[in-house]
Design an enzyme around this catalytic site. Sequence first.
Site, PDB file in Angstrom:
ATOM      1  N   ALA A 298      11.976   1.036  -7.935  1.00 43.88           N
ATOM      2  CA  ALA A 298      11.085  -0.130  -8.121  1.00 43.88           C
ATOM      3  C   ALA A 298      11.887  -1.429  -8.030  1.00 43.88           C
ATOM      4  CB  ALA A 298      10.328  -0.021  -9.439  1.00 43.88           C
TER       5      ALA A 298
ATOM      6  N   ASP B 147       8.365  12.908  -3.542  1.00 45.21           N
ATOM      7  CA  ASP B 147       8.625  11.479  -3.705  1.00 45.21           C
ATOM      8  C   ASP B 147      10.117  11.212  -3.934  1.00 45.21           C
ATOM      9  OD1 ASP B 147       7.419   8.874  -3.863  1.00 45.21           O
ATOM     10  OD2 ASP B 147       8.108   8.872  -5.951  1.00 45.21           O
TER      11      ASP B 147
ATOM     12  N   THR C  25       0.861  -1.187   0.000  1.00 40.82           N
ATOM     13  CA  THR C  25       0.000   0.000   0.000  1.00 40.82           C
ATOM     14  C   THR C  25       0.899   1.240   0.000  1.00 40.82           C
ATOM     15  OG1 THR C  25       0.000   0.363   2.383  1.00 40.82           O
ATOM     16  CG2 THR C  25      -1.563  -1.255   1.535  1.00 40.82           C
TER      17      THR C  25
ATOM     18  N   GLU D 143       1.971   8.710  -8.506  1.00 38.00           N
ATOM     19  CA  GLU D 143       1.161   8.394  -7.328  1.00 38.00           C
ATOM     20  C   GLU D 143      -0.258   8.860  -7.655  1.00 38.00           C
ATOM     21  OE1 GLU D 143       2.399   7.242  -4.226  1.00 38.00           O
ATOM     22  OE2 GLU D 143       4.385   7.032  -5.118  1.00 38.00           O
TER      23      GLU D 143
ATOM     24  N   LYS E 212      13.095   9.331  -1.599  1.00 33.98           N
ATOM     25  CA  LYS E 212      13.987   8.266  -2.080  1.00 33.98           C
ATOM     26  C   LYS E 212      15.450   8.586  -1.767  1.00 33.98           C
ATOM     27  CE  LYS E 212      10.893   6.845  -5.779  1.00 33.98           C
ATOM     28  NZ  LYS E 212      10.604   6.869  -7.197  1.00 33.98           N
TER      29      LYS E 212
ATOM     30  N   GLU F 240      13.469  -2.768  -0.785  1.00 33.24           N
ATOM     31  CA  GLU F 240      14.192  -2.487  -2.023  1.00 33.24           C
ATOM     32  C   GLU F 240      13.381  -1.623  -2.980  1.00 33.24           C
ATOM     33  OE1 GLU F 240      16.618  -1.769  -4.115  1.00 33.24           O
ATOM     34  OE2 GLU F 240      17.638  -3.645  -3.593  1.00 33.24           O
TER      35      GLU F 240
ATOM     36  N   GLY G 191      -0.309   4.870 -14.844  1.00 32.42           N
ATOM     37  CA  GLY G 191       0.063   4.369 -13.511  1.00 32.42           C
ATOM     38  C   GLY G 191       1.488   4.710 -13.120  1.00 32.42           C
TER      39      GLY G 191
END
Length: 814
Positions: free
Chosen positions: A610, A677, A554, A666, A681, A605, A663
């Site tokens: 991704a 975002d 989620t 977000e 990271k 990870e 997609g």
Amino acid sequence: MKVLKFGGTSVGSSKNINQVISILDNYSKNDTIICTVSAVGGITDKLLLAGKQAQNKDTQFIETYNTIKTIHYTIIDELNPNKSTPIKAYVEEKLEALKSLLDGIYLINELSPKTSDKLVSFGELLSSYIIAETMKNRNLSADRKNAQDLIVTNANFTKAEVDYSTTNKNIADYFKAAPQHITIIPGFISKSADGEQTTLGRGGSDFTAAIVAAALKVDQLEIWTDVSGMYTTNPKLVKQAYPIASISYQEAMELSHFGAKVLYPPTVQPVLDLNIPIHIKNTLEPEAIGTVISNEKSPASSPVKGISNINNIALLTLQGSGMIGIPGFSKRLFETLSQEKINVILITQASSEHSICIGIDISDAENAKTAIDAIFENEIALHKIDPIIVETGLSIIALVGDNMKNHQGISGKMFSSLGKNNINIRAIAQGASEKNISAVILESDVKKALNTLHEQFFETKTKQLNVFITGVGNVGEKLVEQIKQQKQYLKDNLKINLRVIGLSNSRNMVFNEDGIDLKSWKEQLAQGETASLDGFFEKTKALNLRNSIFVDVTANKEVANLYASYLRQSIGVVACNKIACSSEYENYSLLKRLSLKYNAPFLFETNVGAGLPVIDTLNNLVASGDKIMSVQAVLSGSLNFVFNNFNDTTKFYDVVKQAAAEGYTEPDPRIDLSGVDVARKILILARESGVEMNLEDIENTPFLSESGLKSDTVDNFYETLINDEAHYQGLYASAKAKGCQLKYVAQFNSGKASVGLQEVPEGHPFYNLEGKDNIVMFYTQRYPEQPMIIKGAGAGADVTASGLFADIIRIGND
Ligand code: ADP
Ligand code: ASP
Ligand code: MG
């Protein structure tokens, strides 16, 4: 001559009794058969329950009595449908006597051990009579002989000791002259020399059979039960347990002493010296080979033969500085326990002599405490020792094997695998013969411990991973599908048995302790119970499975807030949700500490790049002693997609909309476009490099228009993109004029981090970055000039799912 014994389940229904009769009929064709039977399954418990109820003035005892009556009448009717048989008259008489006994207990409010034995004896008296008479009705040469006429004991009610010389003579005399081919003998029951009814202890029908077998020196004793032999461990608790083909008397005794209920521990005694093998067989599956217990050396096999457990254990600890070096403490302790007839199951003493621990049955705990505290009253008053400490809710687990003494490292393996699964060990005992190693643990950990040890010693080939996935939306669905596809591969090639035990989306959740069948997971989830985050956690915790992994797919803060709770239960956490790792530094480092403390992996990870192995690579560099000097990266697949598609022929709004539709952003595109975002990271990479940093410490130069930055809803924000097209075109034009590409770059250098849109000149590794790709360049002590570069698709459901999958496999390979 053969002696057989059939247990409670074997005679628990008319169907099973028919099966027993057919087995006996077959055997009797070329042999004389003696068959011991238990009470009908569950009846002994019911008799005791009725007795307790009557004693407590609870009239429910009548209902319990009626149930007992119905069970027997149903069996008689089903076995003898067309006969008006005299069986009923006898049974009626017995049941009347039982009713009078219960009324008596009710009246006087008391149930002594002597009365209790009288009470439970009805079970075997009834079953043996019904079976023998049914056989007679079917014209078999059968008769019942009451064991109370044969087996003579002392008056130690509920667990009487056998007077072998009288008993053996009685048995030998009776069978010298017995004309019938098949003799049915009630198990468990006996009489004292004074003629009082006694019993041989719960589960004692096995013992009766062994006593008869030894008295008659038969060739073989067969114990027929409801499982196909003595298993490597309790088959009700460990699905992978399997029957042991052959086992020594010693091993069988140890296993049964430590709880393998399939054999009543004293059963081995009478047959051991005579070398009569015991064959354990399954009434419900007669063709299964079962287990042979004998003196035969079994072919070299695993040094551990079986694992057993006893529940309802209380641990008594006697301790105090006054015990050191003073003889006699243990003598007085054990004498007291012996006087109270308390059976000691396990003893350990620290070499400091400062404390002695004793494992006993919980029902003896109160008695034991009172008696021991009384005997040491003086020492306690003088503070030489403490009052005895009693702990409950415990179990003993034991590894058993004659061959363990010849192998090193077994206890090491045992304790380290228990430790890895966070199973706390309260006491340890190892017999000097090294035939068994036992440990006291929490009863709530027994199932997990047995499964862990079974995997360790009997299934060395595979490691079971139990996965609980929350958030089966886009990425989660892909993950489940990938697991489904790779399940067999993992088993065959990596020896990992990956099972999905729990699944949840925002509406429903579903669990299956044996693993959800992934062929129909969607239907099962749709029919699952209403989802709740706490409910999911509680259920995962309650299942208490080893190697449990919670997977968070989620982007939800509440889910991230539960990681600490999962880790504290030794449940690993795998997350693509970035919130926890980019939250306050205290929280991030707490999760890291919990992961170490509870031996529960915490892997994320997919937080960066991704499926790209960014964090794993970084961790490997750091672990191998390298130092991260700086990190330069394009970490937003969404922003890269936007700026690769945005130019003077497209509209900024359209490109962002397209990215959202595919997609790549977000749900709220502001999280990507504001740089938050990316900042999260680079923060995670900085932290994983060993730097203590928070989100506020990251310099973020926005590229959005004023109104875009101020927009308070997603819709408003999209509107600003339309209105401020000129602002965005300006950014593009400036870059184009210099022959540069626009890239959203994250940097971390000398303890400082920043994010922002940059004009990247031709020739720079970022210049040609395509589509939604990410790139990370690590400059380290070992890679000072030419950085280590990781590059590839940095967004998308498939690659994110495979990144999560890789984390799960990493745990499996550990
Ligand atoms: P019976 O009524 O036939 O005497 P029990 O219930 O006394 O049967 O014993 C059989 C049961 O013992 C099995 O159903 C199983 O649940 C339990 N058990 C515990 N440990 C073991 C083991 N190691 N192997 C086989 N059975 C075991
Ligand atoms: N019926 C007795 C019990 O349940 C004896 C036995 O089944 O072995 O303990
Ligand atoms: Mg039994």
